[in-house]
Scaffold this motif. Structure first.
Motif, PDB file in Angstrom:
ATOM      1  N   PRO A   1       5.147   0.950  50.026  1.00 18.53           N
ATOM      2  CA  PRO A   1       5.610   0.000  51.172  1.00 18.53           C
ATOM      3  C   PRO A   1       5.112  -1.499  50.908  1.00 18.53           C
ATOM      4  O   PRO A   1       5.973  -2.327  50.863  1.00 18.53           O
ATOM      5  N   ILE A   2       3.980  -1.422  50.750  1.00 19.21           N
ATOM      6  CA  ILE A   2       3.247  -2.796  50.578  1.00 19.21           C
ATOM      7  C   ILE A   2       2.233  -2.656  49.248  1.00 19.21           C
ATOM      8  O   ILE A   2       1.223  -2.124  49.606  1.00 19.21           O
ATOM      9  N   ASP A   3       2.537  -2.841  48.176  1.00 16.50           N
ATOM     10  CA  ASP A   3       1.610  -3.062  47.175  1.00 16.50           C
ATOM     11  C   ASP A   3       1.175  -4.197  46.949  1.00 16.50           C
ATOM     12  O   ASP A   3       1.661  -5.226  46.984  1.00 16.50           O
ATOM     13  N   GLY A   4      -0.488  -4.286  47.010  1.00 21.43           N
ATOM     14  CA  GLY A   4      -1.105  -5.356  47.113  1.00 21.43           C
ATOM     15  C   GLY A   4      -1.478  -5.670  48.608  1.00 21.43           C
ATOM     16  O   GLY A   4      -1.399  -6.934  48.877  1.00 21.43           O
ATOM     17  N   THR A   5      -1.891  -4.742  49.232  1.00 17.46           N
ATOM     18  CA  THR A   5      -1.963  -4.814  50.703  1.00 17.46           C
ATOM     19  C   THR A   5      -3.173  -5.629  50.973  1.00 17.46           C
ATOM     20  O   THR A   5      -2.956  -6.537  51.893  1.00 17.46           O
TER      21      THR A   5
ATOM     22  N   PHE B   1       2.216  -9.850  46.152  1.00 19.70           N
ATOM     23  CA  PHE B   1       2.289  -8.437  46.702  1.00 19.70           C
ATOM     24  C   PHE B   1       3.722  -8.210  46.816  1.00 19.70           C
ATOM     25  O   PHE B   1       4.650  -8.936  46.451  1.00 19.70           O
ATOM     26  N   GLY B   2       4.258  -6.983  47.132  1.00 20.76           N
ATOM     27  CA  GLY B   2       5.627  -6.459  47.130  1.00 20.76           C
ATOM     28  C   GLY B   2       5.881  -5.220  47.446  1.00 20.76           C
ATOM     29  O   GLY B   2       4.829  -4.584  47.711  1.00 20.76           O
TER      30      GLY B   2
ATOM     31  N   ARG C   1      -5.522 -11.712  33.307  1.00 20.68           N
ATOM     32  CA  ARG C   1      -5.173 -11.772  34.564  1.00 20.68           C
ATOM     33  C   ARG C   1      -5.119 -10.615  35.420  1.00 20.68           C
ATOM     34  O   ARG C   1      -4.890  -9.381  34.906  1.00 20.68           O
ATOM     35  N   MET C   2      -5.845 -10.480  36.613  1.00 21.29           N
ATOM     36  CA  MET C   2      -5.681  -9.548  37.590  1.00 21.29           C
ATOM     37  C   MET C   2      -5.183 -10.006  38.901  1.00 21.29           C
ATOM     38  O   MET C   2      -5.993 -10.668  39.626  1.00 21.29           O
ATOM     39  N   PHE C   3      -4.060  -9.522  39.009  1.00 24.26           N
ATOM     40  CA  PHE C   3      -3.137 -10.119  40.030  1.00 24.26           C
ATOM     41  C   PHE C   3      -3.421  -9.302  41.310  1.00 24.26           C
ATOM     42  O   PHE C   3      -2.928  -9.833  42.482  1.00 24.26           O
ATOM     43  N   GLY C   4      -3.748  -7.924  41.242  1.00 20.39           N
ATOM     44  CA  GLY C   4      -4.167  -7.402  42.379  1.00 20.39           C
ATOM     45  C   GLY C   4      -2.990  -6.619  43.199  1.00 20.39           C
ATOM     46  O   GLY C   4      -3.048  -6.106  44.142  1.00 20.39           O
ATOM     47  N   ALA C   5      -1.886  -6.237  42.413  1.00 21.75           N
ATOM     48  CA  ALA C   5      -0.766  -5.690  42.900  1.00 21.75           C
ATOM     49  C   ALA C   5      -0.201  -5.106  41.634  1.00 21.75           C
ATOM     50  O   ALA C   5       0.485  -5.970  40.488  1.00 21.75           O
ATOM     51  N   ALA C   6       0.152  -3.990  41.475  1.00 19.37           N
ATOM     52  CA  ALA C   6       0.909  -3.288  40.303  1.00 19.37           C
ATOM     53  C   ALA C   6       2.063  -3.731  40.134  1.00 19.37           C
ATOM     54  O   ALA C   6       2.832  -3.738  39.146  1.00 19.37           O
TER      55      ALA C   6
ATOM     56  N   LEU D   1       1.381   8.245  41.944  1.00 17.36           N
ATOM     57  CA  LEU D   1       2.676   7.844  41.237  1.00 17.36           C
ATOM     58  C   LEU D   1       3.175   6.823  41.911  1.00 17.36           C
ATOM     59  O   LEU D   1       3.949   6.050  41.399  1.00 17.36           O
ATOM     60  N   TRP D   2       3.040   6.358  43.319  1.00 17.89           N
ATOM     61  CA  TRP D   2       3.718   5.413  43.892  1.00 17.89           C
ATOM     62  C   TRP D   2       2.903   3.762  43.258  1.00 17.89           C
ATOM     63  O   TRP D   2       3.694   2.839  43.267  1.00 17.89           O
ATOM     64  N   ASP D   3       1.885   4.160  42.462  1.00 17.76           N
ATOM     65  CA  ASP D   3       1.201   2.686  41.910  1.00 17.76           C
ATOM     66  C   ASP D   3       1.784   2.592  40.637  1.00 17.76           C
ATOM     67  O   ASP D   3       1.929   1.228  40.392  1.00 17.76           O
ATOM     68  N   PHE D   4       2.080   3.570  39.973  1.00 21.29           N
ATOM     69  CA  PHE D   4       2.737   3.178  38.404  1.00 21.29           C
ATOM     70  C   PHE D   4       3.952   3.671  38.297  1.00 21.29           C
ATOM     71  O   PHE D   4       4.651   3.029  37.189  1.00 21.29           O
ATOM     72  N   MET D   5       4.670   4.670  38.595  1.00 18.54           N
ATOM     73  CA  MET D   5       5.997   5.410  38.380  1.00 18.54           C
ATOM     74  C   MET D   5       7.132   4.252  38.209  1.00 18.54           C
ATOM     75  O   MET D   5       8.001   4.014  37.389  1.00 18.54           O
ATOM     76  N   PRO D   6       7.038   3.337  39.365  1.00 15.30           N
ATOM     77  CA  PRO D   6       8.310   2.472  39.720  1.00 15.30           C
ATOM     78  C   PRO D   6       8.496   1.532  38.517  1.00 15.30           C
ATOM     79  O   PRO D   6       9.171   1.334  37.694  1.00 15.30           O
ATOM     80  N   GLY D   7       7.002   0.805  38.200  1.00 13.67           N
ATOM     81  CA  GLY D   7       7.021  -0.208  37.017  1.00 13.67           C
ATOM     82  C   GLY D   7       6.874   0.301  35.553  1.00 13.67           C
ATOM     83  O   GLY D   7       7.599   0.032  35.015  1.00 13.67           O
ATOM     84  N   LEU D   8       6.245   1.700  35.449  1.00 13.31           N
ATOM     85  CA  LEU D   8       6.437   2.279  34.278  1.00 13.31           C
ATOM     86  C   LEU D   8       7.940   2.462  33.753  1.00 13.31           C
ATOM     87  O   LEU D   8       8.000   2.299  32.679  1.00 13.31           O
TER      88      LEU D   8
END
Length: 264
Positions: A88-92, A102-103, A187-192, A214-221
């Motif tokens: 729901p909020i990645d990069g809290t 964040f997003g 770069r380390m943005f702090g949000a996958a 899964l919620w950390d990487f699957m949407p972006g992968l």
């Protein structure tokens, strides 16, 4: 080619945008610290939970019977059933501190395979979407595939240091040292969500991280794959380490020059 998931994409994008519009106007509300395996600081805010509830409510109204796996308490196991995986909020921590990186991200899984994903970065108002039929789009416009660079010219983003295993944290630290003189910038943005959206749209060239939830990487992968990015499948399956590049040549250089220095 008609997109079989166009309705799901429309509903998901609307749900994500509405939830984000609400939490960017909020101060985050009460927050509490979250425990993790390595004891590093992490937190969850009221806005995380509220955004998750809002997104699930909107999607459930359109697709009753669908399942959910989400960061703040939805712990269904992944089956062949239609399942939405949501952060729901990645990069809290960025969000809570007022850092605009964040997003919100989600992916729909069918038969345990991703079929559609959305990443929304609310501060710049950038909506990234991906389906196999429609490709990757940014605010509705197609994202053009990007060519590769020599490793020395590459911008590399890394995930945060793992909160799962100390061993992964140590390898991550060693990797930064190994590549500091071999790439253009780190770069380390702090949000996958930022890491993956920037890779898929060609703003960065390489992304590395250990994968866990899964919620950390699957949407972006999934989005990166649809964009044509190269995934080192051997490292992902054997080490749970994601080496994601624009081209196979970049991955080869990274393995030969950087990973060769590290005991994975």
């Amino acid at each position: 080619m008609q997109d079989p998931y166009s309705r799901e994409l429309e509903v998901a994008a609307d749900a994500v945008r509405r939830a984000a519009d609400r939490y960017v106007r909020s101060d985050g509300g009460p927050s509490e610290e979250k425990e993790n395996a390595v004891g590093s600081y992490d937190l969850v805010t009221y806005s995380d939970r509220q955004a998750q509830e809002d997104i699930i409510r909107t999607i459930s109204a359109e697709f009753p019977g669908d399942l959910f796996i989400a960061e703040e308490g939805e712990e269904n196991s992944l089956t062949d059933a239609r399942t939405w995986v949501i952060d729901p909020i990645d990069g809290t921590l960025n969000y809570e501190r007022g850092i605009p990186m964040f997003g919100t991200q989600l992916v729909l899984m069918v038969g345990k395979e991703p079929v559609m994903s959305v990443i929304y970065l609310p501060v710049p108002e950038e909506m990234f979407t991906a389906t196999v039929a429609d490709g990757v789009r940014l605010n509705g416009m197609p994202v053009k595939p990007c060519g590769g660079h020599d490793l020395k010219k590459c911008i590399v983003s890394t995930g945060d240091f793992s909160r799962k295993k100390q061993e992964w944290r140590d390898i991550h630290y060693a990797l930064i040292g190994a590549m500091k003189d071999e790439v253009a910038r780190i770069r380390m943005f702090g949000a996958a969500c930022v890491d993956f959206a920037y890779l898929a749209s060609g703003r960065t060239d390489i992304h590395i991280r250990f994968v866990n939830k899964l919620w950390d990487f699957m949407p972006g992968l999934f989005m990166a794959r649809v964009s044509g990015a190269y995934v080192d499948e051997e490292l992902l399956s054997e080490k749970r380490f994601l080496l994601l590049t624009r081209t196979a040549e970049e991955a080869s250089q990274y393995r030969d020059i950087v990973l060769s220095q590290i005991d994975m």
